[in-house]
Structures are given as C-alpha cells and as structure tokens.
Design a protein around this motif. Structure first.
Motif, PDB file in Angstrom:
ATOM      1  N   PRO A 202      -1.692  -9.044 -11.095  1.00 62.95           N
ATOM      2  CA  PRO A 202      -2.135  -7.697 -10.671  1.00 62.95           C
ATOM      3  C   PRO A 202      -3.146  -7.730  -9.529  1.00 62.95           C
ATOM      4  N   MET A 203      -3.970  -8.788  -9.439  1.00 63.70           N
ATOM      5  CA  MET A 203      -4.986  -8.868  -8.375  1.00 63.70           C
ATOM      6  C   MET A 203      -4.354  -8.913  -6.979  1.00 63.70           C
ATOM      7  N   THR A 204      -3.135  -9.422  -6.899  1.00 63.43           N
ATOM      8  CA  THR A 204      -2.469  -9.511  -5.589  1.00 63.43           C
ATOM      9  C   THR A 204      -2.379  -8.133  -4.932  1.00 63.43           C
ATOM     10  N   PHE A 205      -2.224  -7.087  -5.750  1.00 63.56           N
ATOM     11  CA  PHE A 205      -2.017  -5.748  -5.198  1.00 63.56           C
ATOM     12  C   PHE A 205      -3.310  -5.165  -4.610  1.00 63.56           C
ATOM     13  N   LEU A 206      -4.436  -5.827  -4.906  1.00 62.92           N
ATOM     14  CA  LEU A 206      -5.704  -5.419  -4.272  1.00 62.92           C
ATOM     15  C   LEU A 206      -5.929  -6.176  -2.968  1.00 62.92           C
ATOM     16  N   GLY A 207      -5.016  -7.074  -2.630  1.00 58.91           N
ATOM     17  CA  GLY A 207      -5.206  -7.951  -1.470  1.00 58.91           C
ATOM     18  C   GLY A 207      -4.532  -7.451  -0.207  1.00 58.91           C
ATOM     19  N   LEU A 208      -4.449  -8.370   0.764  1.00 59.56           N
ATOM     20  CA  LEU A 208      -3.920  -8.014   2.085  1.00 59.56           C
ATOM     21  C   LEU A 208      -2.477  -7.524   2.016  1.00 59.56           C
ATOM     22  N   SER A 209      -1.660  -8.198   1.213  1.00 58.89           N
ATOM     23  CA  SER A 209      -0.248  -7.794   1.148  1.00 58.89           C
ATOM     24  C   SER A 209      -0.079  -6.519   0.319  1.00 58.89           C
ATOM     25  N   GLY A 210      -1.092  -6.197  -0.502  1.00 56.26           N
ATOM     26  CA  GLY A 210      -1.023  -5.010  -1.355  1.00 56.26           C
ATOM     27  C   GLY A 210      -1.664  -3.817  -0.670  1.00 56.26           C
ATOM     28  N   VAL A 211      -2.881  -3.515  -1.116  1.00 59.38           N
ATOM     29  CA  VAL A 211      -3.544  -2.321  -0.597  1.00 59.38           C
ATOM     30  C   VAL A 211      -3.751  -2.409   0.927  1.00 59.38           C
ATOM     31  N   GLY A 212      -3.939  -3.626   1.443  1.00 62.66           N
ATOM     32  CA  GLY A 212      -4.164  -3.798   2.884  1.00 62.66           C
ATOM     33  C   GLY A 212      -2.997  -3.282   3.713  1.00 62.66           C
ATOM     34  N   ASP A 213      -1.816  -3.794   3.420  1.00 65.77           N
ATOM     35  CA  ASP A 213      -0.634  -3.396   4.197  1.00 65.77           C
ATOM     36  C   ASP A 213      -0.217  -1.955   3.877  1.00 65.77           C
ATOM     37  N   LEU A 214      -0.488  -1.547   2.633  1.00 67.39           N
ATOM     38  CA  LEU A 214      -0.132  -0.178   2.229  1.00 67.39           C
ATOM     39  C   LEU A 214      -0.943   0.837   3.041  1.00 67.39           C
ATOM     40  N   ILE A 215      -2.250   0.596   3.148  1.00 69.74           N
ATOM     41  CA  ILE A 215      -3.099   1.522   3.924  1.00 69.74           C
ATOM     42  C   ILE A 215      -2.632   1.537   5.375  1.00 69.74           C
ATOM     43  N   LEU A 216      -2.416   0.328   5.936  1.00 66.54           N
ATOM     44  CA  LEU A 216      -2.017   0.258   7.347  1.00 66.54           C
ATOM     45  C   LEU A 216      -0.741   1.067   7.593  1.00 66.54           C
ATOM     46  N   THR A 217       0.267   0.809   6.774  1.00 63.75           N
ATOM     47  CA  THR A 217       1.579   1.392   7.046  1.00 63.75           C
ATOM     48  C   THR A 217       1.637   2.884   6.697  1.00 63.75           C
ATOM     49  N   CYS A 218       0.841   3.292   5.712  1.00 66.15           N
ATOM     50  CA  CYS A 218       0.860   4.716   5.332  1.00 66.15           C
ATOM     51  C   CYS A 218       0.057   5.572   6.307  1.00 66.15           C
ATOM     52  N   THR A 219      -0.888   4.963   7.023  1.00 67.44           N
ATOM     53  CA  THR A 219      -1.757   5.786   7.878  1.00 67.44           C
ATOM     54  C   THR A 219      -1.593   5.478   9.366  1.00 67.44           C
ATOM     55  N   GLY A 220      -1.052   4.311   9.699  1.00 65.41           N
ATOM     56  CA  GLY A 220      -0.977   3.908  11.110  1.00 65.41           C
ATOM     57  C   GLY A 220       0.300   4.424  11.763  1.00 65.41           C
ATOM     58  N   ASP A 221       0.136   5.152  12.860  1.00 71.26           N
ATOM     59  CA  ASP A 221       1.322   5.740  13.492  1.00 71.26           C
ATOM     60  C   ASP A 221       2.248   4.704  14.128  1.00 71.26           C
ATOM     61  N   LEU A 222       1.805   3.442  14.221  1.00 76.59           N
ATOM     62  CA  LEU A 222       2.716   2.412  14.760  1.00 76.59           C
ATOM     63  C   LEU A 222       3.802   2.041  13.749  1.00 76.59           C
ATOM     64  N   SER A 223       3.623   2.434  12.507  1.00 75.18           N
ATOM     65  CA  SER A 223       4.611   2.051  11.486  1.00 75.18           C
ATOM     66  C   SER A 223       5.930   2.799  11.671  1.00 75.18           C
ATOM     67  N   ARG A 224       6.999   2.002  11.726  1.00 79.41           N
ATOM     68  CA  ARG A 224       8.332   2.610  11.859  1.00 79.41           C
ATOM     69  C   ARG A 224       8.741   3.315  10.571  1.00 79.41           C
ATOM     70  N   ASN A 225       8.292   2.774   9.424  1.00 80.59           N
ATOM     71  CA  ASN A 225       8.636   3.407   8.147  1.00 80.59           C
ATOM     72  C   ASN A 225       7.936   4.755   7.997  1.00 80.59           C
ATOM     73  N   ARG A 226       6.659   4.762   8.373  1.00 77.06           N
ATOM     74  CA  ARG A 226       5.902   6.027   8.331  1.00 77.06           C
ATOM     75  C   ARG A 226       6.536   7.052   9.277  1.00 77.06           C
ATOM     76  N   GLN A 227       6.873   6.584  10.490  1.00 75.46           N
ATOM     77  CA  GLN A 227       7.492   7.497  11.475  1.00 75.46           C
ATOM     78  C   GLN A 227       8.800   8.073  10.934  1.00 75.46           C
ATOM     79  N   PHE A 228       9.571   7.216  10.241  1.00 72.32           N
ATOM     80  CA  PHE A 228      10.847   7.668   9.681  1.00 72.32           C
ATOM     81  C   PHE A 228      10.625   8.836   8.718  1.00 72.32           C
ATOM     82  N   GLY A 229       9.672   8.669   7.801  1.00 72.23           N
ATOM     83  CA  GLY A 229       9.394   9.729   6.823  1.00 72.23           C
ATOM     84  C   GLY A 229       8.912  10.993   7.501  1.00 72.23           C
ATOM     85  N   TYR A 230       8.054  10.821   8.503  1.00 75.22           N
ATOM     86  CA  TYR A 230       7.502  11.967   9.237  1.00 75.22           C
ATOM     87  C   TYR A 230       8.638  12.764   9.896  1.00 75.22           C
TER      88      TYR A 230
END
Ligand SMILES: NC(=O)C1=CN([C@@H]2O[C@H](COP(=O)(O)OP(=O)(O)OC[C@H]3O[C@@H](n4cnc5c(N)ncnc54)[C@H](O)[C@@H]3O)[C@@H](O)[C@H]2O)C=CC1
Ligand SMILES: O=C(CO)COP(=O)(O)O
Length: 343
Positions: A240-268
């Motif tokens: 469970p600790m992995t999800f608090l790390g770079l691959s977890g919450v780190g990448d999640l915050i980046l991709t959910c809030t950063g407009d460079l994300s193609r996945n975020r752009q797709f949803g938008y």
C-alpha cells in the motif's frame, strides 16, 4: 571517456518518452542508441542538440547484438510490448546466426509503458517476464515525468522497480543524474498498477474540468481515484505504501492536473463534446494509454470482484456510450459509505 569504455544503452521507440529519456541519459559515460520506426523520425530527433550525438537506427536496419547494451529501455505503448519483444528475439537470433539463445548474459530490460495489456490483463512486467523467461531481468520505470519537461532538462524524479537488485543498481548507475533523480523499489506490481490506472483517473479529472464541476470535485476524483487504484493494487499483492510514492500519488497529481497530459486532455475534450475518434485522429499517432487501460481495468476489477466506481464510470462513457452527465449522476448518487474499504 574513450568510446570503448562507455556504457551502451538502447532506447527502443522514438516517440515522446523515448526521445526524452535518451536526452536525459546520453552523456560522456553512456552512449545511447535509439531505434525509431523510420528515417522520417530522425530529422525530428536531430532538432535537439543532445540527440544529434545519439546513434539512430530503424527497426529494419538494426543489426547489433542486444547483449552489447548494458540496459535496454522499451519506450513503447503497453499494447506493443509483446510484438516488439518478438521483433527483438527474431533480430537477436538473426544477428547471432542461431536458432536459440544459449548461455548468454541476461539482458537488462526496463519498460516505461503505463498500461494493462488488453484481453490477457497482464501488466507490462508480466508480458516481458513471460516472453523473456531466463534471458532477461525485467524492470519498470514510472513516476511523474512529462516527456516535454524532461527534454528541457527540468528536474524530474522517477522510480525504477524490479525484483532484481542487480538491475536496480544498473538502472541507478545509468539513469540517475542531478536533474533526473531515480529512486528504486521492489514493488513492481504496485508501481505498474499505479502507472496504468492513473491514466484512467486522469481522463476523469480532465472530464470534471471540461464540465466545469470545480476544484473540489477534481480533488475528490483524484483522492477517491487513488483509493480505487490502491484497492486494486493491494488485491494483486502490492505494498500500500507504493501508492503514496512517485508512481502513485506523484504521477496521479501530475497527470490529473497538468495540461501536458494526453489522458487528461482526452477526458477534457470528451466532456466538451468531441468524439473519441476525432481526438485520437488529432494526436498525430501519439498513444493515449488510458483508452485501452479503461477496458482492461474494467475487466480486471470484475475478475477480482472489486467495486471501483470511478474506473467503472470511465468504462461506461468510453465503451458503452453513456452520456457523460449520466456518469456524473451515477457517481454523485452513489450510496454513502466508509472512506476506506479494501474489498
Ligand atoms: N509521454 C510521456 O510524458 C510519458 C510516457 N510514458 C509511457 O511511455 C509509453 C510510450 O509513450 P510515448 O513515448 O509518450 O508514446 P508515443 O506515442 O509518443 O510513442 C510511442 C512510440 O512507440 C512506437 N511503437 C508503437 N508500437 C510499436 C510497434 N509495434 N513496433 C515498433 N514501434 C512501435 C511508435 O512508433 C512511437 O515512436 C506509454 O506507455 C506512456 O504511457 C511514460 C512516462 C512519460
Ligand atoms: O505518464 C505521463 C507522465 O508521467 C504522461 O501522461 P500522458 O500519457 O497522459 O501524457
């Protein structure tokens, strides 16, 4: 350093991430070779000073023994890992002029793919381990790392995960530099589940913004999304600790809030009324991993018997044509419950 003393690294794939990682790690101690689909990619790569120094080859022309490379980085989409592995093995046998790989030092292969293979529902490392068996050590590179920022030399922290401590130490030696910090982890299941599922959550976060539902709603999607990711990961044996790390919450915050994300752009853009096909056509061949992963994740959660309402809402919109406003109602009308339930 003399050329014959330099470590050699191979980057397979010359898309956004292949280009960026090559630029980060090519230096006087490490000579990078990049394999691109065609010569057309070369002129693009040569726009960047550092990449002018890398050796560029096409898949067709490549004829070096893979064991000359201390590290091989697969910078290709998840759904292509099996095909590219088949290509590699065929080339390797051809170059060595033999029918079988016998007693060679193992290859060191790291995948950057963030997805779940469709139908088989395998994570990238499972596809590679199954294919390469005893012929390679397998690892995974993940974490908040927009290719565009890496190319600009902006500070980036990633995590490399593997069951092999030898591969982790090779990866640290080759990849780590002041602006590209590499942490290591033994939890490859957690790292890869986090990397794959954050793309689906990022599509939903993009949709929330497209619908102008507010920052509160977006924060709720990120946090409840993280809880769904952890639930699936823990069920598969992740720490469970992995999800608090770079691959977890780190990448999640980046991709959910950063407009460079193609996945975020797709949803938008879906939320703004564009069709899936239109958006894909406009991406000039660049992969939006979350689309295939939405289907794999839906099937995986069903198989595991786990209820994940955000992942499931994404599936209904993308694969069952549910109007996006109905998906929002579905999430808002959900029965009240306890914040953390692991089943
Ligand atoms: N772009 C980014 O910021 C980051 C991407 N990633 C992950 O890395 C992976 C690759 O992403 P990108 O480089 O951004 O994608 P991309 O779409 O820009 O490039 C993918 C490359 O793979 C090649 N490719 C695909 N299928 C192939 C096949 N069957 N045979 C040979 N070549 C093939 C394509 O020609 C293309 O050059 C994805 O899983 C992505 O989630 C990871 C970290 C950051
Ligand atoms: O994974 C990424 C950054 O860490 C890139 O995300 P996108 O594929 O959504 O652009």
């Amino acid at each position: 350093m003399a050329d014959n003393l330099r470590v050699k690294t191979l980057v397979v794939g010359a898309g956004a991430f292949g280009t960026a990682i090559a630029a980060c790690i090519h230096n006087e101690n490490n000579a990078v070779t990049i394999i691109a689909r065609s010569h057309k990619n070369f002129s693009n790569l040569k726009k960047h000073d550092i990449l002018k120094e890398c050796e560029l080859q096409t898949f067709d022309e490549f004829n070096t023994d893979f064991s000359e490379f201390k590290l091989i980085i697969l910078a290709i989409p998840c759904q292509s890992l099996q095909k590219v592995s088949e290509w590699m093995l065929k080339k390797w046998l051809l170059v060595r002029n033999c029918n079988e790989i016998i007693s060679t030092p193992k290859l060191n292969i790291i995948s950057a793919a963030k997805g779940i293979e469709q139908k088989s529902l395998r994570l990238p490392y499972q596809v590679l381990e199954n294919f390469w068996q005893n012929n390679a050590e397998i690892g995974s590179l993940s974490g908040p790392s927009f290719a565009k920022e890496m190319l600009l030399g902006l500070p980036t922290c990633v995590v490399v995960s593997s069951k092999s401590s030898e591969l982790l130490s090779i990866a640290a030696q080759i990849l780590h530099s002041p602006y590209f910090r590499v942490y290591d982890s033994n939890d490859i299941v957690g790292v890869e589940i986090a990397g794959a599922l954050k793309n689906v959550i990022a599509m939903v976060a993009g949709a929330v913004d497209g619908l102008e539902l507010g920052y509160n709603a977006r924060a709720a999607v990120i946090t409840r999304g993280l809880s769904e990711i952890a639930k699936v990961g823990v069920q598969l044996g992740a720490d469970p600790m992995t999800f608090l790390g770079l691959s977890g919450v780190g990448d999640l915050i980046l991709t959910c809030t950063g407009d460079l994300s193609r996945n975020r752009q797709f949803g938008y853009r879906i939320a703004k009324g564009e069709s899936k096909e239109n958006i894909i056509d406009s991406m000039a061949g660049q992969v939006i991993e979350g689309i295939a992963t939405t289907q794999s994740a839906y099937e995986l959660c069903n198989k595991l018997g786990i209820e994940t309402s955000i992942l499931s809402a994404a599936y209904k919109v993308i694969y069952e044509d549910m109007p996006i406003k109905d998906a929002v109602t579905l999430l808002i009308d959900k029965e009240q419950g306890r914040e953390f339930k692991w089943k």
